[in-house]
Design a protein around this motif. Structure first.
Motif, PDB file in Angstrom:
ATOM      1  N   PRO A  69      41.120  51.741  36.700  1.00 51.55           N
ATOM      2  CA  PRO A  69      40.428  50.663  37.438  1.00 51.55           C
ATOM      3  C   PRO A  69      40.131  49.444  36.561  1.00 51.55           C
ATOM      4  O   PRO A  69      40.228  48.305  37.015  1.00 51.55           O
ATOM      5  CB  PRO A  69      39.135  51.328  37.934  1.00 51.55           C
ATOM      6  N   SER A  70      39.776  49.676  35.291  1.00 53.66           N
ATOM      7  CA  SER A  70      39.525  48.565  34.381  1.00 53.66           C
ATOM      8  C   SER A  70      40.801  47.762  34.165  1.00 53.66           C
ATOM      9  O   SER A  70      40.787  46.522  34.213  1.00 53.66           O
ATOM     10  CB  SER A  70      39.000  49.105  33.046  1.00 53.66           C
ATOM     11  N   TRP A  71      41.894  48.454  33.910  1.00 50.74           N
ATOM     12  CA  TRP A  71      43.178  47.768  33.719  1.00 50.74           C
ATOM     13  C   TRP A  71      43.578  47.005  34.974  1.00 50.74           C
ATOM     14  O   TRP A  71      44.069  45.888  34.906  1.00 50.74           O
ATOM     15  CB  TRP A  71      44.266  48.771  33.350  1.00 50.74           C
ATOM     16  N   GLN A  72      43.378  47.632  36.129  1.00 48.95           N
ATOM     17  CA  GLN A  72      43.764  46.982  37.386  1.00 48.95           C
ATOM     18  C   GLN A  72      42.934  45.732  37.636  1.00 48.95           C
ATOM     19  O   GLN A  72      43.461  44.712  38.082  1.00 48.95           O
ATOM     20  CB  GLN A  72      43.627  47.963  38.557  1.00 48.95           C
ATOM     21  N   THR A  73      41.667  45.801  37.345  1.00 45.26           N
ATOM     22  CA  THR A  73      40.805  44.633  37.533  1.00 45.26           C
ATOM     23  C   THR A  73      41.270  43.482  36.657  1.00 45.26           C
ATOM     24  O   THR A  73      41.381  42.338  37.111  1.00 45.26           O
ATOM     25  CB  THR A  73      39.337  44.989  37.229  1.00 45.26           C
ATOM     26  N   ARG A  74      41.560  43.775  35.394  1.00 45.86           N
ATOM     27  CA  ARG A  74      42.040  42.720  34.500  1.00 45.86           C
ATOM     28  C   ARG A  74      43.389  42.183  34.966  1.00 45.86           C
ATOM     29  O   ARG A  74      43.637  40.977  34.911  1.00 45.86           O
ATOM     30  CB  ARG A  74      42.103  43.234  33.064  1.00 45.86           C
ATOM     31  N   SER A  75      44.267  43.064  35.443  1.00 43.11           N
ATOM     32  CA  SER A  75      45.558  42.611  35.977  1.00 43.11           C
ATOM     33  C   SER A  75      45.358  41.706  37.183  1.00 43.11           C
ATOM     34  O   SER A  75      46.031  40.676  37.311  1.00 43.11           O
ATOM     35  CB  SER A  75      46.422  43.808  36.384  1.00 43.11           C
ATOM     36  N   ASP A  76      44.436  42.090  38.071  1.00 44.87           N
ATOM     37  CA  ASP A  76      44.159  41.271  39.265  1.00 44.87           C
ATOM     38  C   ASP A  76      43.653  39.889  38.877  1.00 44.87           C
ATOM     39  O   ASP A  76      44.070  38.880  39.450  1.00 44.87           O
ATOM     40  CB  ASP A  76      43.135  41.959  40.168  1.00 44.87           C
ATOM     41  N   VAL A  77      42.757  39.838  37.895  1.00 40.13           N
ATOM     42  CA  VAL A  77      42.200  38.556  37.450  1.00 40.13           C
ATOM     43  C   VAL A  77      43.310  37.691  36.847  1.00 40.13           C
ATOM     44  O   VAL A  77      43.431  36.499  37.175  1.00 40.13           O
ATOM     45  CB  VAL A  77      41.051  38.769  36.437  1.00 40.13           C
ATOM     46  N   LEU A  78      44.137  38.281  35.982  1.00 43.85           N
ATOM     47  CA  LEU A  78      45.208  37.505  35.360  1.00 43.85           C
ATOM     48  C   LEU A  78      46.247  37.050  36.382  1.00 43.85           C
ATOM     49  O   LEU A  78      46.744  35.927  36.304  1.00 43.85           O
ATOM     50  CB  LEU A  78      45.865  38.313  34.239  1.00 43.85           C
ATOM     51  N   THR A  79      46.550  37.885  37.360  1.00 45.99           N
ATOM     52  CA  THR A  79      47.506  37.502  38.406  1.00 45.99           C
ATOM     53  C   THR A  79      46.938  36.360  39.250  1.00 45.99           C
ATOM     54  O   THR A  79      47.649  35.393  39.553  1.00 45.99           O
ATOM     55  CB  THR A  79      47.846  38.715  39.295  1.00 45.99           C
ATOM     56  N   TYR A  80      45.673  36.472  39.611  1.00 43.19           N
ATOM     57  CA  TYR A  80      45.052  35.404  40.396  1.00 43.19           C
ATOM     58  C   TYR A  80      45.046  34.086  39.617  1.00 43.19           C
ATOM     59  O   TYR A  80      45.425  33.035  40.138  1.00 43.19           O
ATOM     60  CB  TYR A  80      43.622  35.790  40.793  1.00 43.19           C
ATOM     61  N   CYS A  81      44.637  34.152  38.353  1.00 39.14           N
ATOM     62  CA  CYS A  81      44.571  32.932  37.545  1.00 39.14           C
ATOM     63  C   CYS A  81      45.957  32.358  37.267  1.00 39.14           C
ATOM     64  O   CYS A  81      46.121  31.142  37.161  1.00 39.14           O
ATOM     65  CB  CYS A  81      43.803  33.185  36.253  1.00 39.14           C
ATOM     66  N   ALA A  82      46.968  33.214  37.170  1.00 36.13           N
ATOM     67  CA  ALA A  82      48.343  32.715  37.022  1.00 36.13           C
ATOM     68  C   ALA A  82      48.753  31.950  38.277  1.00 36.13           C
ATOM     69  O   ALA A  82      49.414  30.912  38.196  1.00 36.13           O
ATOM     70  CB  ALA A  82      49.309  33.869  36.761  1.00 36.13           C
TER      71      ALA A  82
END
Length: 193
Positions: free
Chosen positions: A86-99
Motif C-alpha cells: 500500500p505504501s508503494w502504491q500510494t507513492r506510485s499514485d502520487v507520482l503518476t498524478y503529478c506526472a
C-alpha cells in the motif's frame, strides 16, 4: 505493527504537485517510515516471546545473517499486503498524478508572462560575441511544469532503487524469488487496483 500513516495519500491537486518541497517531503517521509527502516520492520514481525528466553543465545555474538530467526510466512505476507505494497502504491499514485500534471497545460503558471517577456527581449537582442563573449548567455526560466517533470523523473528513479533494495531485504528474510515489480502487480490484481 500498525499500518503506517505514510500510506495515506495526500489530497492530489495540481497545487500539491507544484509545491515541490511538499511533494518531496511526502515521498521522503513515506520512504523513511517503511523502506529506510525495513530491517526494523521485519525484525518486528518476529515474536521471540513464544519460544521463551534462551540464556545461551547471549553467549556468542551472532553476526551471520543465516543465524537470524525465520519470520512466520503469514506475518511476512501480512506485512507486504497491509504495509509495504500500500505504501508503494500510494507513492506510485502520487507520482503518476503529478506526472500527468506536469504534461498538462498550465494556465495558472505565475511566471508565464515573465518568461514570454524575457523570450521576446532575447529575440530582439543583438549579440556581438567578439566584443563580449558573455553577452550571448541567456538562461530562460524553466516552466514549472518542466521543473515538476524533472522532479517526477528523478523521484521515479529513486523509487526504483529503494524498492529494489527493500525487496532484496524482504526476500532475504521472508523468502520468495519474484521481482518487486511482479509482486506488486500480483498484489494490485488481487486487490483490484
Amino acid at each position: 505493527m500498525t499500518e503506517a500513516s505514510s500510506t495515506e495519500a495526500p489530497a492530489l491537486t495540481p497545487q500539491f504537485c507544484f509545491n515541490e518541497r511538499l511533494l518531496r517531503d511526502f515521498l521522503s517521509l513515506s520512504r523513511s517510515t517503511i523502506d529506510d527502516s525495513i530491517t526494523q520492520n521485519l525484525n518486528a514481525l518476529i515474536t521471540p516471546a513464544r519460544e521463551g528466553f534462551d540464556p545461551s543465545s547471549t553467549a556468542v555474538r551472532q553476526i551471520d545473517s543465516k543465524t537470524r530467526k525465520a519470520i512466520d510466512p503469514r506475518n511476512c505476507q501480512g506485512f507486504k499486503d497491509n504495509v509495504l505494497f500500500p505504501s508503494w502504491q500510494t507513492r506510485s499514485d502520487v507520482l503518476t498524478y503529478c506526472a500527468g500534471v506536469a504534461t498538462s497545460p498550465d494556465p495558472d503558471d505565475p511566471d508565464l508572462i515573465l518568461r514570454e517577456t524575457e523570450s521576446a527581449r532575447d529575440r530582439e537582442r543583438v549579440v556581438n560575441e567578439r566584443l563580449d563573449p558573455y553577452s550571448a548567455r541567456f538562461f530562460p526560466r524553466e516552466a514549472r511544469t518542466e521543473s515538476l517533470a524533472n522532479l517526477v523523473r528523478n523521484q521515479r528513479t529513486v523509487e526504483d532503487i529503494i524498492r529494489t533494495r527493500t525487496w532484496g531485504m524482504v526476500t532475504e528474510r521472508c523468502g520468495g524469488s519474484t521481482s518487486w515489480e511482479d509482486a506488486l502487480n500480483n498484489w494490485r490484481h488481487s486487490n483490484q487496483r
